[in-house]
Structures are given as structure tokens and as C-alpha cells.
Design a protein around this motif. Structure first.
Motif, short mmCIF file in Angstrom:
data_model
loop_
_atom_site.label_atom_id
_atom_site.label_comp_id
_atom_site.label_asym_id
_atom_site.label_seq_id
_atom_site.Cartn_x
_atom_site.Cartn_y
_atom_site.Cartn_z
N LYS A 8 106.67 57.62 38.86
CA LYS A 8 107.10 58.47 37.40
C LYS A 8 105.57 58.95 36.36
O LYS A 8 104.53 58.30 37.20
N LEU A 9 106.06 59.29 35.69
CA LEU A 9 104.59 60.00 35.03
C LEU A 9 104.61 59.11 34.35
O LEU A 9 103.12 59.17 34.52
N ALA A 10 104.82 58.31 33.74
CA ALA A 10 103.72 56.88 32.91
C ALA A 10 102.84 56.15 34.52
O ALA A 10 101.85 55.67 33.94
N ASN A 11 103.35 55.21 35.90
CA ASN A 11 103.02 55.42 36.98
C ASN A 11 101.75 55.82 36.94
O ASN A 11 101.19 55.25 37.34
N PHE A 12 102.12 57.18 37.25
CA PHE A 12 101.12 58.39 37.29
C PHE A 12 99.90 57.98 36.52
O PHE A 12 98.16 57.61 36.50
#
Length: 161
Positions: free
Chosen positions: A78-82
Motif C-alpha cells: 500500500k502507498l502508505a506502507n511504502f
């Protein structure tokens, strides 16, 4: 490849290189774009970036939103995780790596995400761009990190003498 040797040469020639680049900006030769393209190609026939990878070890790229989306998708994150895992916001508000060397640089100096790498990585060291004299400050700085940039400036100086 002796990166320290190239850095020492670049340090010794900073003043000369700065003056040379400034002269190109003042009065660029008509054929400069063609000439820089030819010299860029010649330099990269001599230099194998995987023998150096100094840019990946010491310079962090700026990440565009498109870069982040592309890489996160490739990694199935997920973008936030990246972003939480790999990125931070610097004093200019740009997204950059939290730490260097690049977390995607393998011990063989190859990029684990080469096909989806950031735009800044794809374009580095910017010696093949049109009107490259518009980024003189960056080119001069890159001579200290990138042996290919140092050789590019030297070959261009010799060609235009």
C-alpha cells in the motif's frame, strides 16, 4: 573503479569545470545538444555503472507521486506502507529515502527495482538531456560523485577547445 580517485580529480578541477560550464551557459555552441549526446554515449561505453553505483550509495533520488505509486504497486505494498517504510520528507518538502545507501541496491551493485526505479534514477547523471547547461550546479556537484560525469565534462572541454 577507483571512486576516490575520480572524486579527487573532480575536486582539483571544480573551479575550471565551473568556469567551463558557465561559458556554455553564456554562449552555447549551436551543436551542443548533439555533441553532449555523442559524448554521453561514448562515456557510457567506457563506464559500467554497476562497477561503481556510487550514486545509489550516496545520493538519494527525489520521489514523485508517480514513482511512489509505480514502485509500491510493483512491490505489492500500500502507498502508505511504502512511504512509512522507505521515505521521509526533507526540509524542502521533497520525499526522499530515510537512509542511504538505497535499500534497493543489491550487494552486486544491481538495482532490485530497476524496471520501476524512480525518474531521478533513470535520468541520472543528466548528461544526456537537451540544454544540459541549464543544470550547471547539479552537473558540477555530480562530478564529485559520478566518475562518468567527471569524464563527460573533461571530454566535452577537450572537444570544444
Amino acid at each position: 573503479m577507483d571512486i576516490a580517485h575520480y572524486k579527487e580529480l573532480a575536486l582539483q578541477k571544480q573551479k575550471e569545470h565551473k568556469q567551463f560550464l558557465a561559458s556554455l551557459k553564456k554562449k552555447p555552441p549551436k551543436n551542443l545538444d548533439q555533441l553532449t549526446k555523442e559524448i554521453h554515449e561514448a562515456v557510457f561505453r567506457e563506464i559500467d555503472c554497476t562497477q561503481c553505483a556510487n550514486c545509489c550509495k550516496s545520493l538519494g533520488p527525489l520521489f514523485t507521486e508517480a514513482d511512489i505509486e509505480r514502485i509500491a504497486k510493483h512491490m505489492r505494498l500500500k502507498l502508505a506502507n511504502f512511504e512509512t517504510t522507505y521515505l521521509q520528507v526533507d526540509e524542502d518538502g521533497d520525499k526522499i529515502f530515510k537512509c542511504m545507501p538505497c535499500p534497493f541496491l543489491g550487494c552486486d551493485n544491481l538495482c532490485d527495482i530497476y524496471d520501476v526505479r524512480p525518474k531521478a534514477c533513470r535520468e541520472f547523471p543528466h548528461t544526456d538531456r537537451k540544454k544540459f547547461y541549464q543544470i550547471n550546479h547539479l552537473t558540477l556537484k555530480n562530478t564529485l560523485t559520478c566518475p562518468a560525469t567527471y569524464l563527460f565534462i573533461e571530454k566535452l572541454r577537450n572537444k570544444l577547445k
